[in-house]
Design a protein around this motif. Sequence first.
Motif, PDB file in Angstrom:
ATOM      1  N   SER A 232     -73.375  84.087   6.642  1.00 56.62           N
ATOM      2  CA  SER A 232     -73.679  84.074   8.072  1.00 56.62           C
ATOM      3  C   SER A 232     -72.466  83.614   8.866  1.00 56.62           C
ATOM      4  N   LEU A 233     -72.363  84.111  10.105  1.00 55.92           N
ATOM      5  CA  LEU A 233     -71.221  83.796  10.956  1.00 55.92           C
ATOM      6  C   LEU A 233     -71.686  82.954  12.133  1.00 55.92           C
ATOM      7  N   TYR A 241     -61.189  83.682  14.289  1.00 58.06           N
ATOM      8  CA  TYR A 241     -62.003  84.695  13.619  1.00 58.06           C
ATOM      9  C   TYR A 241     -61.173  85.957  13.401  1.00 58.06           C
ATOM     10  N   LYS A 291     -69.530  88.874  18.230  1.00 57.15           N
ATOM     11  CA  LYS A 291     -70.098  88.880  16.878  1.00 57.15           C
ATOM     12  C   LYS A 291     -70.017  90.258  16.238  1.00 57.15           C
ATOM     13  N   HIS A 295     -65.602  89.491  11.780  1.00 52.72           N
ATOM     14  CA  HIS A 295     -66.025  89.678  10.388  1.00 52.72           C
ATOM     15  C   HIS A 295     -66.188  88.348   9.662  1.00 52.72           C
ATOM     16  N   CYS A 296     -65.269  87.415   9.934  1.00 55.18           N
ATOM     17  CA  CYS A 296     -65.338  86.116   9.264  1.00 55.18           C
ATOM     18  C   CYS A 296     -64.503  85.095  10.033  1.00 55.18           C
ATOM     19  N   GLN A 297     -64.786  83.825   9.792  1.00 53.80           N
ATOM     20  CA  GLN A 297     -63.988  82.747  10.368  1.00 53.80           C
ATOM     21  C   GLN A 297     -62.802  82.486   9.461  1.00 53.80           C
ATOM     22  N   ARG A 307     -59.736  82.893   4.743  1.00 52.40           N
ATOM     23  CA  ARG A 307     -61.139  82.885   5.101  1.00 52.40           C
ATOM     24  C   ARG A 307     -61.731  81.479   4.939  1.00 52.40           C
TER      25      ARG A 307
END
Length: 318
Positions: A232-233, A241, A291, A295-297, A307
């Motif tokens: 989850s983001l 991000y 959002k 894709h990712c933090q 990541r």
Amino acid sequence: MLSVRTFLGIDENTTSHWEKVISGLGALVGIGMVYHLCHWLLPDVTPWILASMGASAVLLFAVPHGPLSQPWALVGGHLVSAAAGVSCQLWLPSHALTPALAVGMAVLLMSYLRCIHPPGGATALAAVIGGPAIHDLGFTYLLYPIGINVLVIFVAACAFNGLFAWRRYPRSLAALGKARLNMAGASVPTLTHEDFAAAMHELNTFVDVAPDELSDIFARAWSHARAQQGASLTLVKGAYYSNGEVGSQWCVRQIFDADDDLTDDNSKLIYRNVAGTTSEQTQLCRVRDFKQWAHCQVYHSNGHWLRVVPEVKAQRVS
């Protein structure tokens, strides 16, 4: 069974005959300029300077896009190593351990400052074993002959490599002229050793990495990406991000201002691009839109964007 070729590290060379000739001509031009300028200005120290400049010429003209050949590595590597050599010579003049200490300190400093340039070892060594002509210069050694010759060979590398679009130097200039590959929405294929070798052959410039190493890097990266699927983001003010793309489509954004509630898709935030495509661009958007893009933090560490793994982050906080 391990073959003699593999044991000796004799890898295939993917460059064309013309590219090899260009590399040789470039080294001829670069060292020719360095030699004549140094011989004209500082005839007494010419032999010692050519030792390290000759090694730099190999990197700048044979591997112009390698990380060890870039401007910061070239300039920082030589100057830091020169400072290390001079310092060791002043501290322990004519001691048996001084040459080894100078090179060891140079490697240590280059590693921490991220400017590793192998010829810097020769620059540090020359400051110790160069004799009275070098010793008398003291820290002026950094300005001349080192500074002057680094500047000359850098200009020569920029000018000569710039004549050929595929090998422009520094590497950032070559990237500007390359066609962008749009991989958005594309499924990830299975890549083989032969695929990497073919791609390197199309580049027609020497890359300081073997195809099997590239294959291993890709396999590890793909394994890491699969392990993070489904995470989850959560948006956090001040965090970074990534859009998860590759090549020219990759981008990292930082949320530097936002409404108090970032769980509401209709809340607004202000982000700025800090790496990758369209850097330094600032925009206002809704949480919902961000959002969809993110894709990712990620976080920045040792020059790389990595990541953020939620489990690891939780352990650190505790």
